[in-house]
Design a protein around this motif. Sequence first.
Motif, short mmCIF file in Angstrom:
data_model
loop_
_atom_site.label_atom_id
_atom_site.label_comp_id
_atom_site.label_asym_id
_atom_site.label_seq_id
_atom_site.Cartn_x
_atom_site.Cartn_y
_atom_site.Cartn_z
N GLN A 12 0.83 -1.20 0.00
CA GLN A 12 0.00 0.00 0.00
C GLN A 12 0.86 1.26 0.00
O GLN A 12 0.56 2.23 -0.70
CB GLN A 12 -0.91 0.00 1.23
CG GLN A 12 -1.89 1.17 1.27
CD GLN A 12 -2.90 1.12 0.12
OE1 GLN A 12 -3.68 0.20 0.02
NE2 GLN A 12 -2.87 2.13 -0.75
N GLN A 13 1.94 1.25 0.78
CA GLN A 13 2.84 2.40 0.82
C GLN A 13 3.50 2.65 -0.53
O GLN A 13 3.61 3.79 -0.98
CB GLN A 13 3.91 2.20 1.89
CG GLN A 13 4.85 3.39 2.04
CD GLN A 13 5.88 3.18 3.14
OE1 GLN A 13 5.88 2.16 3.82
NE2 GLN A 13 6.77 4.14 3.30
N LEU A 14 3.90 1.58 -1.20
CA LEU A 14 4.50 1.73 -2.52
C LEU A 14 3.51 2.35 -3.50
O LEU A 14 3.86 3.24 -4.29
CB LEU A 14 4.96 0.37 -3.04
CG LEU A 14 6.16 -0.26 -2.32
CD1 LEU A 14 6.36 -1.70 -2.79
CD2 LEU A 14 7.42 0.55 -2.55
N ASP A 16 0.86 4.21 -2.74
CA ASP A 16 0.59 5.59 -2.33
C ASP A 16 1.68 6.55 -2.80
O ASP A 16 1.42 7.71 -3.10
CB ASP A 16 0.46 5.67 -0.81
CG ASP A 16 -0.80 4.97 -0.30
OD1 ASP A 16 -1.71 4.71 -1.12
OD2 ASP A 16 -0.86 4.68 0.91
N GLU A 17 2.92 6.04 -2.88
CA GLU A 17 4.05 6.89 -3.29
C GLU A 17 4.30 6.84 -4.79
O GLU A 17 5.27 7.42 -5.28
CB GLU A 17 5.30 6.48 -2.52
CG GLU A 17 5.18 6.74 -1.02
CD GLU A 17 6.44 6.37 -0.26
OE1 GLU A 17 7.43 5.96 -0.90
OE2 GLU A 17 6.45 6.51 0.98
N GLY A 18 3.43 6.13 -5.50
CA GLY A 18 3.54 6.08 -6.94
C GLY A 18 4.66 5.20 -7.46
O GLY A 18 5.12 5.38 -8.59
N ALA A 19 5.11 4.26 -6.65
CA ALA A 19 6.21 3.38 -7.05
C ALA A 19 5.68 2.07 -7.61
O ALA A 19 4.63 1.57 -7.19
CB ALA A 19 7.12 3.10 -5.85
N TYR A 21 6.38 -2.11 -8.34
CA TYR A 21 7.00 -3.15 -7.53
C TYR A 21 6.94 -4.51 -8.21
O TYR A 21 6.06 -4.80 -9.03
CB TYR A 21 6.35 -3.23 -6.15
CG TYR A 21 4.87 -3.58 -6.16
CD1 TYR A 21 4.43 -4.90 -6.29
CD2 TYR A 21 3.90 -2.59 -6.04
CE1 TYR A 21 3.08 -5.22 -6.31
CE2 TYR A 21 2.54 -2.89 -6.04
CZ TYR A 21 2.14 -4.21 -6.19
OH TYR A 21 0.80 -4.52 -6.21
#
Length: 226
Positions: A12-14, A16-19, A21
């Motif tokens: 989720q963090q990835l 949210d930061e537009g990264a 994976y």
Amino acid sequence: MDAMGCQKAIVQQLVDEGAGYIIGVKNNQPTLAQAVQGLLEQAPARADGRTWHEHSETDKGHGRIETRRCVVCHDLSAIAPVLQDWPGVRSVVLVQSTRQPVRSGRFGPRSTEQAPEPSWRYYISSEVLDAQTFNATIRAHWAIENNCHWVLDVNYREDACLIRRDHGPHNMATLRRIAQNQIKLDASKGSQKTKRKRMGWSDDYLQGLFGLMPGSVSHAQISSDG
């Protein structure tokens, strides 16, 4: 990212930061692992190049012949209920590796009688790539990981470390990597193992390397003085 990073909060963090994976899937997430494995086991005999992709490559070196087969599926509707808690997943990937040891012979390398060593690795990804690109990307990641681990084990005996309690393992791993990164900045002659020993022998060298002394020498000066 390896399977340790296969956590919903991290994914989720990835997102949210537009990264983007590519994350390994193992039994630390059993429901996800079972769903991904089950879907990829249904791969058709011939990939259609749209929802299914497949690519194989073979390399020789380091006393073995290694074949890597990559299968990718972009149609995830069959496992959509499982993926609803995993944001951004657009592909699932299988990398099947088979290693056949070889030995040098008079007329070139020959396969040994030892059976091939197969392994299967599964991934989820936010990317929509073909199998060849996934294969190359995953291989590049593991090449970096393996090289880093080899250096840390040989120079710092990381695998033999007996620190197991609380945050000790993480703290020691961080210190090893800090030391390793600082050593890499010193372009003077000598192996990394020698420079590590020098850090223990000479306080001036250690403090200069980390910039801890007033007017400490720069890395370029360390290189020229060493």
